[in-house]
Design a protein around this motif. Structure first.
Motif, PDB file in Angstrom:
ATOM      1  N   ILE A   1      16.419  15.357  22.649  1.00  0.00           N
ATOM      2  CA  ILE A   1      16.131  14.783  21.420  1.00  0.00           C
ATOM      3  C   ILE A   1      14.305  14.295  21.472  1.00  0.00           C
ATOM      4  O   ILE A   1      13.612  14.417  20.397  1.00  0.00           O
ATOM      5  CB  ILE A   1      16.929  13.769  20.972  1.00  0.00           C
ATOM      6  CG1 ILE A   1      18.203  13.904  20.974  1.00  0.00           C
ATOM      7  CG2 ILE A   1      16.370  13.098  19.673  1.00  0.00           C
ATOM      8  CD1 ILE A   1      18.648  15.303  20.042  1.00  0.00           C
ATOM      9  N   ASP A   2      14.060  13.926  22.509  1.00  0.00           N
ATOM     10  CA  ASP A   2      12.789  13.307  22.854  1.00  0.00           C
ATOM     11  C   ASP A   2      11.703  14.412  22.622  1.00  0.00           C
ATOM     12  O   ASP A   2      10.400  14.074  22.494  1.00  0.00           O
ATOM     13  CB  ASP A   2      12.620  12.664  24.175  1.00  0.00           C
ATOM     14  CG  ASP A   2      12.918  13.661  25.259  1.00  0.00           C
ATOM     15  OD1 ASP A   2      13.803  14.586  25.349  1.00  0.00           O
ATOM     16  OD2 ASP A   2      12.559  13.467  26.262  1.00  0.00           O
ATOM     17  N   ASN A   3      11.982  15.688  22.488  1.00  0.00           N
ATOM     18  CA  ASN A   3      11.028  16.860  22.492  1.00  0.00           C
ATOM     19  C   ASN A   3      10.666  16.935  21.031  1.00  0.00           C
ATOM     20  O   ASN A   3       9.600  17.603  20.709  1.00  0.00           O
ATOM     21  CB  ASN A   3      11.665  18.260  22.756  1.00  0.00           C
ATOM     22  CG  ASN A   3      11.878  18.321  24.386  1.00  0.00           C
ATOM     23  OD1 ASN A   3      11.316  17.428  25.069  1.00  0.00           O
ATOM     24  ND2 ASN A   3      12.481  19.359  24.893  1.00  0.00           N
ATOM     25  N   ILE A   4      11.496  16.496  20.043  1.00  0.00           N
ATOM     26  CA  ILE A   4      11.203  16.553  18.576  1.00  0.00           C
ATOM     27  C   ILE A   4       9.887  16.064  18.272  1.00  0.00           C
ATOM     28  O   ILE A   4       9.709  14.719  18.494  1.00  0.00           O
ATOM     29  CB  ILE A   4      12.387  16.041  17.920  1.00  0.00           C
ATOM     30  CG1 ILE A   4      13.655  16.788  18.129  1.00  0.00           C
ATOM     31  CG2 ILE A   4      12.048  16.057  16.412  1.00  0.00           C
ATOM     32  CD1 ILE A   4      15.045  16.307  17.419  1.00  0.00           C
ATOM     33  N   GLN A   5       9.091  16.680  17.393  1.00  0.00           N
ATOM     34  CA  GLN A   5       7.766  16.115  17.314  1.00  0.00           C
ATOM     35  C   GLN A   5       7.571  16.110  15.813  1.00  0.00           C
ATOM     36  O   GLN A   5       6.532  15.827  15.190  1.00  0.00           O
ATOM     37  CB  GLN A   5       6.647  16.968  17.833  1.00  0.00           C
ATOM     38  CG  GLN A   5       6.773  17.294  19.356  1.00  0.00           C
ATOM     39  CD  GLN A   5       6.473  15.735  20.012  1.00  0.00           C
ATOM     40  OE1 GLN A   5       5.515  14.733  19.596  1.00  0.00           O
ATOM     41  NE2 GLN A   5       7.223  15.477  20.950  1.00  0.00           N
ATOM     42  N   CYS A   6       8.606  16.638  14.851  1.00  0.00           N
ATOM     43  CA  CYS A   6       8.431  16.538  13.570  1.00  0.00           C
ATOM     44  C   CYS A   6       9.548  15.940  12.721  1.00  0.00           C
ATOM     45  O   CYS A   6      10.547  15.491  13.444  1.00  0.00           O
ATOM     46  CB  CYS A   6       8.452  17.939  12.838  1.00  0.00           C
ATOM     47  SG  CYS A   6      10.203  18.854  13.402  1.00  0.00           S
ATOM     48  N   PRO A   7       9.454  15.280  11.501  1.00  0.00           N
ATOM     49  CA  PRO A   7      10.612  14.823  10.741  1.00  0.00           C
ATOM     50  C   PRO A   7      11.794  15.599  10.251  1.00  0.00           C
ATOM     51  O   PRO A   7      11.284  17.004  10.332  1.00  0.00           O
ATOM     52  CB  PRO A   7       9.867  14.513   9.243  1.00  0.00           C
ATOM     53  CG  PRO A   7       8.530  14.546   9.501  1.00  0.00           C
ATOM     54  CD  PRO A   7       8.045  15.453  10.443  1.00  0.00           C
ATOM     55  N   ILE A   8      12.915  15.199  10.626  1.00  0.00           N
ATOM     56  CA  ILE A   8      14.112  16.092   9.755  1.00  0.00           C
ATOM     57  C   ILE A   8      14.711  15.190   9.006  1.00  0.00           C
ATOM     58  O   ILE A   8      15.032  14.022   8.856  1.00  0.00           O
ATOM     59  CB  ILE A   8      14.869  16.025  11.409  1.00  0.00           C
ATOM     60  CG1 ILE A   8      14.619  16.661  12.374  1.00  0.00           C
ATOM     61  CG2 ILE A   8      16.486  16.841  10.828  1.00  0.00           C
ATOM     62  CD1 ILE A   8      15.306  17.014  13.718  1.00  0.00           C
ATOM     63  N   LEU A   9      15.146  16.013   7.831  1.00  0.00           N
ATOM     64  CA  LEU A   9      15.881  15.554   6.993  1.00  0.00           C
ATOM     65  C   LEU A   9      17.107  16.526   6.729  1.00  0.00           C
ATOM     66  O   LEU A   9      17.218  17.664   6.933  1.00  0.00           O
ATOM     67  CB  LEU A   9      15.240  15.819   5.400  1.00  0.00           C
ATOM     68  CG  LEU A   9      15.829  15.484   4.082  1.00  0.00           C
ATOM     69  CD1 LEU A   9      16.160  14.151   4.064  1.00  0.00           C
ATOM     70  CD2 LEU A   9      15.121  16.111   2.916  1.00  0.00           C
ATOM     71  N   GLY A  10      18.374  15.523   6.651  1.00  0.00           N
ATOM     72  CA  GLY A  10      19.573  16.171   6.537  1.00  0.00           C
ATOM     73  C   GLY A  10      20.647  15.832   5.398  1.00  0.00           C
ATOM     74  O   GLY A  10      20.242  14.721   4.859  1.00  0.00           O
ATOM     75  N   PHE A  11      21.300  16.901   4.905  1.00  0.00           N
ATOM     76  CA  PHE A  11      22.253  16.764   3.808  1.00  0.00           C
ATOM     77  C   PHE A  11      23.837  16.997   4.307  1.00  0.00           C
ATOM     78  O   PHE A  11      23.786  18.112   4.733  1.00  0.00           O
ATOM     79  CB  PHE A  11      21.525  17.718   2.806  1.00  0.00           C
ATOM     80  CG  PHE A  11      20.281  17.465   2.011  1.00  0.00           C
ATOM     81  CD1 PHE A  11      20.125  16.456   1.205  1.00  0.00           C
ATOM     82  CD2 PHE A  11      19.444  18.366   2.346  1.00  0.00           C
ATOM     83  CE1 PHE A  11      18.792  16.117   0.756  1.00  0.00           C
ATOM     84  CE2 PHE A  11      18.076  18.016   1.847  1.00  0.00           C
ATOM     85  CZ  PHE A  11      17.864  16.850   1.051  1.00  0.00           C
ATOM     86  N   TYR A  12      24.388  16.188   3.930  1.00  0.00           N
ATOM     87  CA  TYR A  12      25.937  16.434   4.572  1.00  0.00           C
ATOM     88  C   TYR A  12      26.843  16.065   3.572  1.00  0.00           C
ATOM     89  O   TYR A  12      26.579  15.064   2.409  1.00  0.00           O
ATOM     90  CB  TYR A  12      26.161  15.285   5.457  1.00  0.00           C
ATOM     91  CG  TYR A  12      24.981  15.555   6.753  1.00  0.00           C
ATOM     92  CD1 TYR A  12      24.842  16.534   7.560  1.00  0.00           C
ATOM     93  CD2 TYR A  12      24.040  14.616   6.786  1.00  0.00           C
ATOM     94  CE1 TYR A  12      24.233  16.743   8.631  1.00  0.00           C
ATOM     95  CE2 TYR A  12      22.922  14.775   7.940  1.00  0.00           C
ATOM     96  CZ  TYR A  12      23.132  15.802   8.501  1.00  0.00           C
ATOM     97  OH  TYR A  12      22.101  15.887   9.475  1.00  0.00           O
TER      98      TYR A  12
END
Length: 275
Positions: free
Chosen positions: A197-208
């Motif tokens: 998870i620490d590799n992520i460099q961008c925003p994430i938006l999730g719909f559930y």
């Protein structure tokens, strides 16, 4: 101006990549890319329509065909055969989809010739969900992102983001883990990543969907991990929504939530790809 769409094949790191491209023509200057990542049904009519929706919003949208092997789709995963398998699965109880004994019992009720086709297609189709396939899919998506950023004249030098659904939702988040230059990931009801998870460099938006506990029960732990590493993640859970509420070719479609999530996804993509 009309949306132009076409199938194109380009060279990837592990062989040719077949993908569906769409953009409003003409493209006078490069535009940001949205990689649209398929559900288990492939780059079908619904996904192609979604590609064209993002193109109409001003992006170059690309949907790589995860079924294609070196640019060629296997016969058992042809679009008509997948549609037949999809219609069959939607005609039986959902718990039977992933239970081989119950599924076979339902298949055995079909005409003999149809049984043979369904078995072959369902074996391939459900095999796509095997976690062992994930690395190959991520490599294909990275190749698509590299092609968009570095080679394709319509998108060269511009940001690349992604939107994925179910299987593709999980892969949209996985692309954020594996591509340090990724601009942003939109996840529709996809399983979150558990590692790096620490590799992520961008925003994430999730719909559930609130009625999709197999997915939504995984979100709090991912949210906590993202927070721990100082990453940007917003989860929107629609009450009483089922899995696949965005797919307007499914009985699970919910127009209200599909409309709301599409508007929010466009706002997010504008923010992460702003020049």
């Amino acid at each position: 101006m009309p949306v132009h769409s076409e199938w194109r094949t380009f060279a990837g790191t592990d062989g040719d990549v077949r993908a569906y491209f769409a953009s409003v023509e003409p493209v006078a200057e490069p535009r940001p890319t949205v990689i649209v990542i398929q559900e288990m049904w492939g780059v079908d009519a619904h996904i192609r329509d979604v590609v064209e929706r993002f193109a109409a919003a001003g992006y170059v949208a690309i949907a790589p065909d995860l079924f294609a092997e070196n640019g060629v789709r296997p016969e058992d995963l042809g679009e008509e055969k997948v549609k037949e398998a999809k219609d069959f699965l939607h005609s039986i109880p959902h718990q039977a989809w992933f239970n081989p004994d119950i599924r076979e019992e339902e298949i055995s009720k079909q005409p003999h010739d149809r049984q043979l086709t369904l078995r072959a297609t369902l074996t391939k189709l459900l095999g796509v969900l095997d976690p062992s396939k994930s690395e190959g899919f991520v490599n294909l998506l990275k190749a698509t992102a590299d092609y968009a950023r570095n080679t394709y004249s319509h998108t060269k030098g511009m940001p690349v983001s992604s939107v994925g659904f179910c299987l593709g939702g999980a892969l949209s988040a996985a692309l954020a883990v594996n591509d340090p230059r990724h601009a942003g990931s939109v996840v529709f009801y996809g399983r979150p990543p558990k590692e790096n998870i620490d590799n992520i460099q961008c925003p994430i938006l999730g719909f559930y969907g609130g009625n999709d506990p197999n997915i939504t029960n995984l979100i709090p732990a991912f949210e906590e991990e993202m927070k721990k590493f100082g990453k940007s993640f917003e989860a929107i859970v629609y009450p009483n929504a089922p899995h696949a509420f965005f797919n307007d070719t499914n009985p699970t479609y919910n127009a209200r939530y599909a409309r709301d999530s599409f508007a929010k996804a466009l706002t997010f993509l504008h923010q992460v790809t702003a020049e």
